[in-house]
Design a protein around this motif. Structure first.
Motif, PDB file in Angstrom:
ATOM      1  N   LYS A   1       0.831  -1.194   0.000  1.00 39.27           N
ATOM      2  CA  LYS A   1       0.000   0.000   0.000  1.00 39.27           C
ATOM      3  C   LYS A   1       0.873   1.254   0.000  1.00 39.27           C
ATOM      4  N   SER A   2       1.932   1.269   0.791  1.00 36.77           N
ATOM      5  CA  SER A   2       2.849   2.404   0.829  1.00 36.77           C
ATOM      6  C   SER A   2       3.563   2.582  -0.505  1.00 36.77           C
TER       7      SER A   2
ATOM      8  N   PHE B   1       1.217   4.134  -2.924  1.00 33.67           N
ATOM      9  CA  PHE B   1       1.028   5.549  -2.590  1.00 33.67           C
ATOM     10  C   PHE B   1       2.203   6.390  -3.085  1.00 33.67           C
TER      11      PHE B   1
ATOM     12  N   GLU C   1      -7.816  14.244  -3.796  1.00 25.15           N
ATOM     13  CA  GLU C   1      -7.642  13.074  -2.933  1.00 25.15           C
ATOM     14  C   GLU C   1      -6.186  12.914  -2.500  1.00 25.15           C
ATOM     15  N   ASP C   2      -5.250  13.151  -3.431  1.00 27.76           N
ATOM     16  CA  ASP C   2      -3.826  13.055  -3.090  1.00 27.76           C
ATOM     17  C   ASP C   2      -3.475  14.070  -2.005  1.00 27.76           C
ATOM     18  N   CYS C   3      -3.976  15.284  -2.180  1.00 30.73           N
ATOM     19  CA  CYS C   3      -3.689  16.331  -1.198  1.00 30.73           C
ATOM     20  C   CYS C   3      -4.291  15.991   0.161  1.00 30.73           C
ATOM     21  N   ALA C   4      -5.504  15.451   0.148  1.00 29.88           N
ATOM     22  CA  ALA C   4      -6.156  15.074   1.408  1.00 29.88           C
ATOM     23  C   ALA C   4      -5.351  13.986   2.118  1.00 29.88           C
ATOM     24  N   SER C   5      -4.814  13.039   1.356  1.00 31.07           N
ATOM     25  CA  SER C   5      -4.029  11.974   1.990  1.00 31.07           C
ATOM     26  C   SER C   5      -2.730  12.510   2.583  1.00 31.07           C
ATOM     27  N   LEU C   6      -2.283  13.653   2.078  1.00 29.54           N
ATOM     28  CA  LEU C   6      -1.082  14.296   2.618  1.00 29.54           C
ATOM     29  C   LEU C   6      -1.404  15.292   3.736  1.00 29.54           C
ATOM     30  N   GLY C   7      -2.715  15.491   3.978  1.00 30.45           N
ATOM     31  CA  GLY C   7      -3.128  16.379   5.057  1.00 30.45           C
ATOM     32  C   GLY C   7      -3.438  17.798   4.607  1.00 30.45           C
TER      33      GLY C   7
ATOM     34  N   HIS D   1       5.260  19.241  -1.387  1.00 34.30           N
ATOM     35  CA  HIS D   1       3.915  18.663  -1.510  1.00 34.30           C
ATOM     36  C   HIS D   1       2.850  19.748  -1.385  1.00 34.30           C
TER      37      HIS D   1
ATOM     38  N   CYS E   1      -0.381  21.314  -4.083  1.00 37.71           N
ATOM     39  CA  CYS E   1      -1.798  21.325  -3.707  1.00 37.71           C
ATOM     40  C   CYS E   1      -2.391  22.730  -3.605  1.00 37.71           C
TER      41      CYS E   1
END
Length: 169
Positions: free
Chosen positions: A9-10, A13, A29-35, A60, A64
């Protein structure tokens, strides 16, 4: 088996991040997974990460963010209703502090409404009184609530006819 799944999974990602880096900016979604919340992130905020020794997040963050000059103007609303349950004040001490302070008086177009069992929210209304947006505020502090209202509520115009208020028959 479980450890292999996490590694896989990592790997997926980081591959996704690498591919995004090579092709275009990150998706929501990518940005959300990065916070990061892509819709609200201004690039000037990314520059401030260095002030907190978070240099490793800047790249990162830049993928975003929106340029400040091209960022959409904040939408203004005619009125707002802060709805909260007094029985939940112990769970939300910052919201309680805002409600019980003099801060709400700074916003003549803000109404505080007590609704039994409700977590704190702010409803934003247009000039016709129609709810246009609802925002959950349970994790906000008093300053965040005030800043949000300053940003999103229309300012009451000082009318030259204010003498009429004192000279009413």
């Amino acid at each position: 088996m479980h450890i292999m799944y996490k590694i896989f999974k990592s790997l997926i990602f980081f591959t996704l991040i690498y591919m995004q880096k090579c092709t275009a900016e990150f998706s929501t979604e990518d940005c959300a997974s990065l916070g990061f919340i892509k819709a609200n992130l201004l690039c000037s905020s990314c520059d401030q990460l260095k002030d907190f020794s978070l240099d490793q997040l800047v790249d990162h963050c830049k993928e975003c963010c929106h340029n400040d000059d091209s960022a959409p103007k904040e939408k203004k609303y005619a009125r707002a209703i802060l709805e909260v349950c007094t029985c939940k004040f112990p769970a939300y001490p910052q919201i309680q502090a805002f409600v019980k302070s003099d801060r709400p008086t700074k916003f003549p177009n803000l109404q505080i409404k007590y609704v039994r069992g409700l977590d704190p929210i702010i409803k934003l209304l247009d000039k016709d009184g129609i709810v246009k947006d609802t925002v959950a505020i349970e994790k906000w502090n008093t300053d965040s609530v005030e800043e949000f209202l300053n940003t999103h509520l229309e300012k009451e115009e000082e009318d030259d006819r204010s003498y009429l208020k004192t000279n009413q028959i």
